[in-house]
Motif scaffolding. Sequence first.
Motif, PDB file in Angstrom:
ATOM      1  N   ARG A   6       0.708  -1.086   0.339  1.00  0.00           N
ATOM      2  CA  ARG A   6       0.246   0.006  -0.095  1.00  0.00           C
ATOM      3  C   ARG A   6       0.597   1.225  -0.119  1.00  0.00           C
ATOM      4  N   ALA A   8       0.138   4.725   1.399  1.00  0.00           N
ATOM      5  CA  ALA A   8      -0.909   5.845   2.385  1.00  0.00           C
ATOM      6  C   ALA A   8      -0.548   7.123   2.680  1.00  0.00           C
ATOM      7  N   PRO A   9      -0.674   7.738   2.041  1.00  0.00           N
ATOM      8  CA  PRO A   9      -0.620   8.836   1.439  1.00  0.00           C
ATOM      9  C   PRO A   9      -1.653  10.147   2.886  1.00  0.00           C
ATOM     10  N   SER A  10      -0.715  10.876   3.490  1.00  0.00           N
ATOM     11  CA  SER A  10      -1.593  11.846   4.611  1.00  0.00           C
ATOM     12  C   SER A  10      -1.772  12.889   3.364  1.00  0.00           C
ATOM     13  N   GLU A  42      -4.236   9.055   3.723  1.00  0.00           N
ATOM     14  CA  GLU A  42      -4.680   9.382   5.640  1.00  0.00           C
ATOM     15  C   GLU A  42      -5.002  10.402   6.184  1.00  0.00           C
ATOM     16  N   TYR A 190      -2.689   8.882  14.301  1.00  0.00           N
ATOM     17  CA  TYR A 190      -2.148   7.956  13.125  1.00  0.00           C
ATOM     18  C   TYR A 190      -1.644   5.758  13.557  1.00  0.00           C
ATOM     19  N   VAL A 194      -3.422   3.418  12.006  1.00  0.00           N
ATOM     20  CA  VAL A 194      -2.540   2.963  10.191  1.00  0.00           C
ATOM     21  C   VAL A 194      -2.827   0.797  11.029  1.00  0.00           C
ATOM     22  N   ARG A 208       7.449   1.966   2.707  1.00  0.00           N
ATOM     23  CA  ARG A 208       7.617   3.799   3.101  1.00  0.00           C
ATOM     24  C   ARG A 208       8.872   4.256   3.391  1.00  0.00           C
ATOM     25  N   LEU A 212       9.664   7.102   9.095  1.00  0.00           N
ATOM     26  CA  LEU A 212       8.627   6.354   9.418  1.00  0.00           C
ATOM     27  C   LEU A 212       9.475   5.378  10.375  1.00  0.00           C
TER      28      LEU A 212
HETATM   29  N1  GLU Z   1       0.821   8.644   6.335  1.00  0.00           N
HETATM   30  C1  GLU Z   1       1.340   8.879   6.503  1.00  0.00           C
HETATM   31  C2  GLU Z   1       2.447  10.246   5.551  1.00  0.00           C
HETATM   32  O1  GLU Z   1       2.018  10.515   4.772  1.00  0.00           O
HETATM   33  C3  GLU Z   1       2.367   7.798   5.972  1.00  0.00           C
HETATM   34  C4  GLU Z   1       1.780   6.610   6.829  1.00  0.00           C
HETATM   35  C5  GLU Z   1       2.538   5.063   6.282  1.00  0.00           C
HETATM   36  O2  GLU Z   1       3.168   4.671   5.372  1.00  0.00           O
HETATM   37  O3  GLU Z   1       2.774   4.095   7.057  1.00  0.00           O
HETATM   38  O4  GLU Z   1       3.669  10.314   6.053  1.00  0.00           O
END
Ligand code: GLU
Length: 299
Positions: A6, A8-10, A42, A190, A194, A208, A212
């Motif tokens: 996946r 998962a952009p904010s 996200e 988050y 997540v 990612r 993170l």
């Molecule tokens: N939403 C997070 C971000 O944009 C990424 C989260 C993830 O990949 O776990 O930094």
Amino acid sequence: MNYIGRFAPSPTGPLHAGSLVAALASWLDARTHGGQWLLRIEDVDTPRCSPGVDRIIIAQLQDCGLHADAAPLWQSQRSALYQQALERLIVQGLAYPCDCSRRDIETEMLRRGQTPARNTELIYPGTCRPTSSQRHELADAANPSAWRLRTDQTASTVHWHDGRLGPQHQDVASAVGDFVLKRADGCFSYQLAVVVDDAAQAISDVVRGEDLVDNTARQILLQHALGLPTPRYLHTPLLLGANGEKLSKQNGAQAINTSDPLAALNSAAAVLGLPAQSTNVPEALQAWVAAWASLQSRA
Ligand code: GLU
């Protein structure tokens, strides 16, 4: 192998050169493994999200030839699931309400002779943590306080393997402390969202950015507490801004220029150690799938 990855952009801003690195890496890893690649918006931290940015990100990904294998999912529509997970933790005596402000936490740290770090999340000193015999009733979940996970109840040292960085470990209790699951303004954190969504989408592989990496132990601790499986993790190198820090909106990252998607993809590919391509987007992506596979087999 049932691979599901996946991105998962904010939606706090459009995709920039740095966020495209994570998008490309997660897409390449899914394609290399013959897996699915899902997109999750996200937008759980609603005050930080800008309306319409989700659509811009989806269009930018499409311009770059990164097509998801299913309809995207929006975290803002999934609060009921996060609430269920929180209630499960409350029933287990693992979550408690907390009314401390940042100022309260700083004051308590100073009282204990500790120096609060600036601009980062503070290690919670446990001021509101109940004695172990005291459990919160589920009814308290309606209370407007923040909720924290207690990290003193189970072994809090998490060991895990990163696909690029190798063996990792963190003692969550001493490195982070009891972290927030739901904020006083009602937004789920988050970390909780997540974990719930990676499990709900049956994500097998999280690829990612390395920014993170420090969150992973917290997420694994929550997976254990909620009886959820732990995916494999791989954290990619970061594109750094002129100040040597991770490129972000705060240090001037510009939205990628999707009128030249190949150039945008080439700069993301370079961060991942993949050779530049000069043909077109579909052929470049195909070449990078092969190159990514051989990079991973050498890792
Ligand atoms: N939403 C997070 C971000 O944009 C990424 C989260 C993830 O990949 O776990 O930094």
